[in-house]
Design a protein around this motif. Sequence first.
Motif, PDB file in Angstrom:
ATOM      1  N   ARG A 126      41.702   3.120  10.232  1.00  0.00           N
ATOM      2  CA  ARG A 126      41.202   4.357  10.843  1.00  0.00           C
ATOM      3  C   ARG A 126      40.682   4.050  12.238  1.00  0.00           C
ATOM      4  NH1 ARG A 126      37.753   3.990   6.305  1.00  0.00           N
ATOM      5  NH2 ARG A 126      38.730   5.866   5.503  1.00  0.00           N
ATOM      6  N   ASP A 174      32.231   2.639   7.016  1.00  0.00           N
ATOM      7  CA  ASP A 174      33.642   3.047   7.089  1.00  0.00           C
ATOM      8  C   ASP A 174      34.490   1.835   7.448  1.00  0.00           C
ATOM      9  OD1 ASP A 174      32.860   5.710   6.693  1.00  0.00           O
ATOM     10  OD2 ASP A 174      32.683   6.072   8.857  1.00  0.00           O
ATOM     11  N   GLY A 176      38.494   3.262  15.404  1.00  0.00           N
ATOM     12  CA  GLY A 176      37.270   2.472  15.538  1.00  0.00           C
ATOM     13  C   GLY A 176      36.154   3.260  16.185  1.00  0.00           C
ATOM     14  N   ILE A 206      37.402   0.099   9.085  1.00  0.00           N
ATOM     15  CA  ILE A 206      38.250   0.388  10.226  1.00  0.00           C
ATOM     16  C   ILE A 206      39.547  -0.413  10.158  1.00  0.00           C
ATOM     17  CG2 ILE A 206      38.390   0.155  12.742  1.00  0.00           C
ATOM     18  CD1 ILE A 206      35.284   0.709  12.656  1.00  0.00           C
ATOM     19  N   THR A 223      39.456  -4.917  18.071  1.00  0.00           N
ATOM     20  CA  THR A 223      39.443  -5.000  16.612  1.00  0.00           C
ATOM     21  C   THR A 223      40.087  -6.292  16.144  1.00  0.00           C
ATOM     22  OG1 THR A 223      39.502  -2.593  16.406  1.00  0.00           O
ATOM     23  CG2 THR A 223      40.265  -3.868  14.509  1.00  0.00           C
ATOM     24  N   TYR A 245      45.300  -1.662  10.798  1.00  0.00           N
ATOM     25  CA  TYR A 245      44.365  -0.662  11.316  1.00  0.00           C
ATOM     26  C   TYR A 245      44.344   0.517  10.344  1.00  0.00           C
ATOM     27  CZ  TYR A 245      44.967  -3.473  15.501  1.00  0.00           C
ATOM     28  OH  TYR A 245      45.007  -4.514  16.394  1.00  0.00           O
ATOM     29  N   ILE A 299      37.424   5.538  21.065  1.00  0.00           N
ATOM     30  CA  ILE A 299      37.553   4.595  19.955  1.00  0.00           C
ATOM     31  C   ILE A 299      37.804   3.185  20.492  1.00  0.00           C
ATOM     32  CG2 ILE A 299      38.354   6.298  18.271  1.00  0.00           C
ATOM     33  CD1 ILE A 299      41.218   5.358  18.787  1.00  0.00           C
ATOM     34  N   PHE A 320      29.476  -2.455  14.870  1.00  0.00           N
ATOM     35  CA  PHE A 320      30.632  -2.878  14.084  1.00  0.00           C
ATOM     36  C   PHE A 320      30.321  -4.224  13.441  1.00  0.00           C
ATOM     37  CE2 PHE A 320      31.962  -0.126  17.471  1.00  0.00           C
ATOM     38  CZ  PHE A 320      32.715   0.814  16.797  1.00  0.00           C
ATOM     39  N   HIS A 331      34.063  -3.031   9.610  1.00  0.00           N
ATOM     40  CA  HIS A 331      33.429  -1.761   9.232  1.00  0.00           C
ATOM     41  C   HIS A 331      32.519  -1.309  10.374  1.00  0.00           C
ATOM     42  CE1 HIS A 331      34.382  -3.513   5.283  1.00  0.00           C
ATOM     43  NE2 HIS A 331      34.442  -2.275   4.858  1.00  0.00           N
ATOM     44  N   ASN A 332      32.199  -0.027  10.383  1.00  0.00           N
ATOM     45  CA  ASN A 332      31.163   0.439  11.293  1.00  0.00           C
ATOM     46  C   ASN A 332      29.835   0.449  10.543  1.00  0.00           C
ATOM     47  OD1 ASN A 332      31.101   2.816   9.762  1.00  0.00           O
ATOM     48  ND2 ASN A 332      32.177   4.035  11.293  1.00  0.00           N
TER      49      ASN A 332
END
Length: 151
Positions: free
Chosen positions: A106, A139, A108, A141, A60, A104, A54, A113, A134-135
């Motif tokens: 969830r 989702d 990564g 993140i 992030t 945070y 991750i 991304f 997001h990815n």
Amino acid sequence: MLSNDDARSWLVNVFTNLNFNKNLGLKITVCEANKAEIRFVWDDKLMGNPMQKILHGGVTASALDTVGGILAIFSRMEKMHFEDSAALIEFTKKVGTIDLRTDYLRPGRGDEFIATAQLIRSGSRVCVTRMELHNQKGDQIAFGTGTYLVG
């Protein structure tokens, strides 16, 4: 007098060519007065947890800070006029992050991304933005709030 398009192009070039941003693979894909977006693809050098594969939390936070800062600068630049590139350089020397909050949500995970920022407030000296990461599947993140000195 520099046009807004010339100032925007110059700043996109500066952000794109910063070594840190190049190391993370950050690419500016949207750059408007009210919205900014950057994208980057998975690379093992961005890994924070090799057991889970991750993103590192610092990557992030850096992506959120970068997209928030880009938006803060561009929103402020829209209200300014620069005589020449020297005036634009002087303006950018005064820009910086005052506060950054990252939540945070969830791990990564993903192949690509997307970090986006929306403007909350743009004043003469301070801008506040809300950012999301997001990815490629959508989702979420992380999200964050950034406060930036712009004057």
